[in-house]
Design an enzyme around this catalytic site. Structure first.
Site, PDB file in Angstrom:
ATOM      1  N   ARG A  26     -33.138  29.863  95.590  1.00  0.00           N
ATOM      2  CA  ARG A  26     -32.120  28.626  94.749  1.00  0.00           C
ATOM      3  C   ARG A  26     -30.196  29.392  95.446  1.00  0.00           C
ATOM      4  O   ARG A  26     -29.891  30.555  95.296  1.00  0.00           O
ATOM      5  CB  ARG A  26     -32.613  28.264  93.260  1.00  0.00           C
ATOM      6  CG  ARG A  26     -32.435  29.382  93.053  1.00  0.00           C
ATOM      7  CD  ARG A  26     -30.654  29.763  91.721  1.00  0.00           C
ATOM      8  NE  ARG A  26     -30.667  30.605  90.981  1.00  0.00           N
ATOM      9  CZ  ARG A  26     -29.508  31.681  91.567  1.00  0.00           C
ATOM     10  NH1 ARG A  26     -29.356  32.248  92.885  1.00  0.00           N
ATOM     11  NH2 ARG A  26     -29.808  32.645  90.406  1.00  0.00           N
ATOM     12  N   HIS A  33     -24.076  31.888  83.524  1.00  0.00           N
ATOM     13  CA  HIS A  33     -24.717  32.282  82.581  1.00  0.00           C
ATOM     14  C   HIS A  33     -24.844  31.472  81.113  1.00  0.00           C
ATOM     15  O   HIS A  33     -23.267  31.628  80.392  1.00  0.00           O
ATOM     16  CB  HIS A  33     -23.644  32.683  82.563  1.00  0.00           C
ATOM     17  CG  HIS A  33     -23.799  34.044  83.293  1.00  0.00           C
ATOM     18  ND1 HIS A  33     -24.457  35.490  82.918  1.00  0.00           N
ATOM     19  CD2 HIS A  33     -22.822  34.665  84.604  1.00  0.00           C
ATOM     20  CE1 HIS A  33     -24.720  36.479  83.831  1.00  0.00           C
ATOM     21  NE2 HIS A  33     -23.832  36.084  84.620  1.00  0.00           N
ATOM     22  N   ASP A  35     -27.462  29.068  81.244  1.00  0.00           N
ATOM     23  CA  ASP A  35     -29.433  29.076  80.619  1.00  0.00           C
ATOM     24  C   ASP A  35     -29.395  29.687  79.255  1.00  0.00           C
ATOM     25  O   ASP A  35     -29.781  28.288  78.622  1.00  0.00           O
ATOM     26  CB  ASP A  35     -30.017  28.687  81.926  1.00  0.00           C
ATOM     27  CG  ASP A  35     -29.691  30.598  82.995  1.00  0.00           C
ATOM     28  OD1 ASP A  35     -29.123  31.260  82.060  1.00  0.00           O
ATOM     29  OD2 ASP A  35     -30.926  30.759  83.039  1.00  0.00           O
ATOM     30  N   GLY A 117     -31.743  40.997  96.966  1.00  0.00           N
ATOM     31  CA  GLY A 117     -31.185  41.752  96.351  1.00  0.00           C
ATOM     32  C   GLY A 117     -29.373  40.842  96.433  1.00  0.00           C
ATOM     33  O   GLY A 117     -28.603  41.470  96.523  1.00  0.00           O
ATOM     34  N   SER A 121     -32.456  34.388  94.467  1.00  0.00           N
ATOM     35  CA  SER A 121     -33.298  34.711  93.652  1.00  0.00           C
ATOM     36  C   SER A 121     -34.716  34.162  94.279  1.00  0.00           C
ATOM     37  O   SER A 121     -35.790  33.919  94.472  1.00  0.00           O
ATOM     38  CB  SER A 121     -33.474  32.910  92.829  1.00  0.00           C
ATOM     39  OG  SER A 121     -32.721  32.506  91.656  1.00  0.00           O
ATOM     40  N   SER A 122     -34.709  35.778  95.244  1.00  0.00           N
ATOM     41  CA  SER A 122     -35.910  36.074  95.716  1.00  0.00           C
ATOM     42  C   SER A 122     -36.750  36.797  94.535  1.00  0.00           C
ATOM     43  O   SER A 122     -38.500  36.650  94.841  1.00  0.00           O
ATOM     44  CB  SER A 122     -35.635  37.404  96.659  1.00  0.00           C
ATOM     45  OG  SER A 122     -35.186  38.581  96.247  1.00  0.00           O
ATOM     46  N   ASP A 163     -33.229  30.244  87.510  1.00  0.00           N
ATOM     47  CA  ASP A 163     -33.722  30.898  89.165  1.00  0.00           C
ATOM     48  C   ASP A 163     -35.408  29.932  89.644  1.00  0.00           C
ATOM     49  O   ASP A 163     -35.199  29.461  89.954  1.00  0.00           O
ATOM     50  CB  ASP A 163     -33.775  31.764  89.037  1.00  0.00           C
ATOM     51  CG  ASP A 163     -32.386  32.618  89.125  1.00  0.00           C
ATOM     52  OD1 ASP A 163     -31.269  32.310  88.457  1.00  0.00           O
ATOM     53  OD2 ASP A 163     -32.489  33.974  88.508  1.00  0.00           O
ATOM     54  N   TYR A 212     -25.737  42.675  81.828  1.00  0.00           N
ATOM     55  CA  TYR A 212     -26.319  41.321  81.412  1.00  0.00           C
ATOM     56  C   TYR A 212     -26.917  40.879  80.287  1.00  0.00           C
ATOM     57  O   TYR A 212     -26.436  39.790  79.712  1.00  0.00           O
ATOM     58  CB  TYR A 212     -27.869  40.880  82.185  1.00  0.00           C
ATOM     59  CG  TYR A 212     -28.156  39.840  82.661  1.00  0.00           C
ATOM     60  CD1 TYR A 212     -27.390  38.601  83.472  1.00  0.00           C
ATOM     61  CD2 TYR A 212     -29.177  39.371  81.466  1.00  0.00           C
ATOM     62  CE1 TYR A 212     -28.045  37.234  83.728  1.00  0.00           C
ATOM     63  CE2 TYR A 212     -29.297  37.502  81.950  1.00  0.00           C
ATOM     64  CZ  TYR A 212     -29.164  36.940  82.547  1.00  0.00           C
ATOM     65  OH  TYR A 212     -29.290  35.627  82.695  1.00  0.00           O
TER      66      TYR A 212
HETATM   67  C1  GLA Z   1     -29.095  34.708  86.812  1.00  0.00           C
HETATM   68  C2  GLA Z   1     -30.531  35.107  85.748  1.00  0.00           C
HETATM   69  C3  GLA Z   1     -30.538  33.428  85.199  1.00  0.00           C
HETATM   70  C4  GLA Z   1     -28.657  33.276  84.811  1.00  0.00           C
HETATM   71  C5  GLA Z   1     -28.139  33.348  85.998  1.00  0.00           C
HETATM   72  C6  GLA Z   1     -26.308  33.721  85.272  1.00  0.00           C
HETATM   73  O1  GLA Z   1     -29.377  34.573  87.762  1.00  0.00           O
HETATM   74  O2  GLA Z   1     -31.934  35.444  86.237  1.00  0.00           O
HETATM   75  O3  GLA Z   1     -31.079  33.172  84.227  1.00  0.00           O
HETATM   76  O4  GLA Z   1     -28.459  33.096  83.944  1.00  0.00           O
HETATM   77  O5  GLA Z   1     -28.411  35.385  86.735  1.00  0.00           O
HETATM   78  O6  GLA Z   1     -26.692  31.853  85.695  1.00  0.00           O
END
Ligand code: GLA
Length: 356
Positions: A26, A33, A35, A117, A121-122, A163, A212
């Protein structure tokens, strides 16, 4: 590149039909940041993804080989702690196995077109493709939640749901307005006269668990002080005593507003306005949320200065990885131009032993 499952039979898979499952990566157009604070985001599933091909087995193990990894994932179906599994990529498989508790083993192969990486969203795509291949059968939101739990177990990072939700619920030609309080996904058409281009910063993203987690903790501290950030006004944010917590909250509150404005801009065909909101989002991530890097900042500046580029921003968690740009169709010669695609699914077309 897609493996045919022939290896699966060679590995002793002796039961059931060949299963083929696919899940996309995606990009997030805006809403970063947000969600895990019950906010808004606007991701889309893309035409890069991960495919798992294989068969059920009777040996009580999930064994997956990947052309990109020297060591296979080999996980018992009653796996204990996914985070202790090796090699590292197998932890995501183990997380899914832990959450799904499949009744049978599986042997097969994993292939992916997602650069690992990069913040595309792999890992979410791997989780969802594995879950479907192992027999998950439920709604996209349930698939997403399972993938999120698997990700948290595997990585120890308290990630949000974006993601996995984007990968599970993707819709051809659309981004998704995700509302993490109402738990709704509203499809928003991606205009056909714009290109969405992903450019790697050259700096590999490590989803620095502690950074994070710190951001998430700061947002929780802000919410404890002024109530849910989703409903907060900037006046209330200004009353937060701790300057770091105040800045983190300001990012979230302004970012939620930008998501709403961005959707309006897309619907009105105001590409320049949408691009400007992406630039503002990046600044907020850089200055208030502090998840950007010099490499990301320099890339955004360079792309935004290129004729035909409406806007650019980091996409995903930050700390390296990729920038996403909104452009006129042929403005950029670098990066990957991505299309909005359907979400995770079982592929039912016949497996051709010579497919590539
Ligand atoms: C990563 C997390 C998501 C989201 C983003 C930032 O991708 O896996 O859940 O928090 O960072 O938007």
């Amino acid at each position: 590149m897609i493996d045919t499952g022939a290896n699966a039979s060679a590995a002793g898979a002796d039961e059931g039909a060949t299963v083929r499952a696919f899940a996309p990566g995606r990009v997030n157009l805006i809403g970063e940041h947000t969600d895990y604070t019950g906010g808004l985001a606007l991701p889309m599933a893309i035409d890069l993804g991960t495919t798992v091909v294989g068969r059920r087995t009777t040996d009580g193990r999930v064994v997956l080989r990947s052309a990109d990894q020297p060591e296979p994932a080999d996980v018992p179906i009653n796996v204990g702690d996914p985070a202790s599994v090796t090699p590292a990529w197998a932890r995501y498989v183990a997380g899914v196995v832990h959450e799904l508790a499949p009744g049978a083993g599986f042997a097969g192969t994993v292939t992916t077109t997602i650069p690992i990486g990069s913040g595309l969203s792999s890992s979410a795509a791997l989780e969802l493709a594995v879950a479907l291949a192992l027999g998950f059968d439920g709604a996209p939101t349930e698939l997403a939640a399972l993938g999120q739990r698997a990700e948290q177990l595997a990585s120890g990072v308290p990630c949000g749901l974006m993601d996995q939700w984007a990968s599970a619920a993707g819709l051809d030609g659309h981004c998704l307005l995700l509302d993490f309080t109402a738990e709704t996904a509203v499809p928003v058409p991606v205009p056909e006269d714009i290109a969405i281009v992903v450019v790697h910063s050259g700096q590999d993203r490590t989803l620095v668990g502690s950074a994070y987690g710190d951001r998430r903790a700061a947002c929780e501290a802000a919410a404890a002080s002024i109530g849910p950030l989703r409903d907060a006004e900037l006046d209330a944010v200004a009353t937060i005593a701790d300057p770091v917590v105040r800045r983190r909250a300001r990012h979230v509150v302004t970012e939620n507003a930008r998501v709403v404005q961005f959707v309006s801009a897309l619907r009105d065909g105001d590409t320049a306005g949408a691009g400007q909101l992406m630039i503002e989002s990046h600044r907020s991530l850089r200055d208030d949320f502090e998840v950007s890097t010099d490499a990301l900042d320099q890339l955004v500046d360079r792309l935004v200065a290129t004729p035909g580029v409406h806007g650019a921003r980091l996409t995903g968690a930050g700390f390296g990885g990729c920038v996403i740009a909104l452009t006129e169709p042929t403005a950029l010669e670098e990066g990957w131009t991505v299309r909005a695609c359907s979400g995770a699914r079982l592929l039912t077309d016949p497996i051709n032993a010579s497919s590539s």
